[in-house]
Design a protein around this motif. Structure first.
Motif, PDB file in Angstrom:
ATOM      1  N   PHE A  23      -4.571  95.569 -47.213  1.00  0.00           N
ATOM      2  CA  PHE A  23      -4.406  94.356 -47.867  1.00  0.00           C
ATOM      3  C   PHE A  23      -3.498  94.234 -48.824  1.00  0.00           C
ATOM      4  O   PHE A  23      -2.649  93.192 -49.061  1.00  0.00           O
ATOM      5  CB  PHE A  23      -5.787  93.981 -48.222  1.00  0.00           C
ATOM      6  N   VAL A  24      -3.347  95.231 -49.842  1.00  0.00           N
ATOM      7  CA  VAL A  24      -2.798  95.415 -50.822  1.00  0.00           C
ATOM      8  C   VAL A  24      -1.149  95.323 -50.557  1.00  0.00           C
ATOM      9  O   VAL A  24      -0.140  94.592 -50.869  1.00  0.00           O
ATOM     10  CB  VAL A  24      -2.967  96.491 -51.939  1.00  0.00           C
ATOM     11  N   LEU A  25      -0.841  96.254 -49.595  1.00  0.00           N
ATOM     12  CA  LEU A  25       0.412  96.338 -48.958  1.00  0.00           C
ATOM     13  C   LEU A  25       0.919  94.894 -48.334  1.00  0.00           C
ATOM     14  O   LEU A  25       2.227  94.631 -48.581  1.00  0.00           O
ATOM     15  CB  LEU A  25       0.430  97.431 -47.889  1.00  0.00           C
ATOM     16  N   ASN A  26       0.169  94.285 -47.645  1.00  0.00           N
ATOM     17  CA  ASN A  26       0.698  93.045 -47.195  1.00  0.00           C
ATOM     18  C   ASN A  26       0.416  91.866 -47.825  1.00  0.00           C
ATOM     19  O   ASN A  26       1.152  90.858 -47.797  1.00  0.00           O
ATOM     20  CB  ASN A  26      -0.060  92.973 -45.720  1.00  0.00           C
ATOM     21  N   PHE A  27      -0.578  91.667 -48.888  1.00  0.00           N
ATOM     22  CA  PHE A  27      -0.861  90.292 -49.511  1.00  0.00           C
ATOM     23  C   PHE A  27      -0.291  90.413 -50.975  1.00  0.00           C
ATOM     24  O   PHE A  27      -0.284  89.286 -51.398  1.00  0.00           O
ATOM     25  CB  PHE A  27      -2.016  89.892 -49.017  1.00  0.00           C
ATOM     26  N   TYR A  28      -0.597  91.676 -51.438  1.00  0.00           N
ATOM     27  CA  TYR A  28      -0.036  91.677 -52.948  1.00  0.00           C
ATOM     28  C   TYR A  28       0.963  92.653 -53.315  1.00  0.00           C
ATOM     29  O   TYR A  28       1.139  92.883 -54.533  1.00  0.00           O
ATOM     30  CB  TYR A  28      -1.535  92.159 -53.476  1.00  0.00           C
ATOM     31  N   ASN A  29       1.875  92.770 -52.300  1.00  0.00           N
ATOM     32  CA  ASN A  29       3.116  93.613 -52.719  1.00  0.00           C
ATOM     33  C   ASN A  29       4.144  92.729 -52.986  1.00  0.00           C
ATOM     34  O   ASN A  29       4.643  91.855 -52.293  1.00  0.00           O
ATOM     35  CB  ASN A  29       3.327  94.518 -51.331  1.00  0.00           C
ATOM     36  N   PRO A  30       4.627  92.834 -54.231  1.00  0.00           N
ATOM     37  CA  PRO A  30       5.830  91.958 -54.529  1.00  0.00           C
ATOM     38  C   PRO A  30       7.026  92.251 -53.548  1.00  0.00           C
ATOM     39  O   PRO A  30       7.873  91.084 -53.551  1.00  0.00           O
ATOM     40  CB  PRO A  30       6.090  92.295 -55.869  1.00  0.00           C
ATOM     41  N   TYR A  31       7.003  93.184 -52.869  1.00  0.00           N
ATOM     42  CA  TYR A  31       8.373  93.260 -52.067  1.00  0.00           C
ATOM     43  C   TYR A  31       8.098  92.956 -50.725  1.00  0.00           C
ATOM     44  O   TYR A  31       8.916  93.126 -49.764  1.00  0.00           O
ATOM     45  CB  TYR A  31       8.661  94.862 -52.066  1.00  0.00           C
ATOM     46  N   SER A  32       6.705  92.749 -50.202  1.00  0.00           N
ATOM     47  CA  SER A  32       6.765  91.995 -48.932  1.00  0.00           C
ATOM     48  C   SER A  32       6.866  90.629 -48.822  1.00  0.00           C
ATOM     49  O   SER A  32       6.773  89.907 -49.989  1.00  0.00           O
ATOM     50  CB  SER A  32       5.136  92.338 -48.378  1.00  0.00           C
TER      51      SER A  32
END
Length: 115
Positions: A23-32
């Motif tokens: 979830f962090v990787l996809n929704f809270y990552n500034p680079y995603s």
């Protein structure tokens, strides 16, 4: 019995941690990029689904399922392990899958030998 509980604990913690990291990787990552769905779909199939299966495999003590989880998530976990970010923790969750698998196997062998 203690080995079995430890394997369940490690497998469930690794699965829940992987789901949280996904979830962090996809929704809270500034680079995603939320408009590009391809990375989200790829990581869903390579990280999120194995994490859900790891929880099920741990709770049911299915050695073969945990082996599938470990092998399924290993390539992308290794890739992310070598990144300089919090997502390197995916490598740790993959290691926990392996440890849980080995502990499940050991508990199974001990049960067979006691009979």
């Amino acid at each position: 019995m203690k080995i079995r509980k430890t394997s369940i604990f490690l497998g469930v913690i690794a699965g829940v941690s992987s789901i949280f990291l996904w979830f962090v990787l996809n929704f809270y990552n500034p680079y995603s990029n939320l408009t590009d769905s391809e990375p989200m779909i790829n990581t869903f199939f390579m990280l999120f689904l194995p994490a859900c299966l790891a929880i099920i495999a741990s709770l049911t003590s299915k050695i073969f399922l945990m082996l599938i989880v470990f092998l399924w998530s290993l390539p992308i976990s290794l890739y992310l392990f070598f990144t300089p970010s919090i997502f390197a923790l995916f490598g740790l969750t993959s290691i926990f899958y392996l440890i849980s698998l080995l502990l499940m196997r050991r508990a199974k062998i001990r049960t067979v030998l006691k009979q």
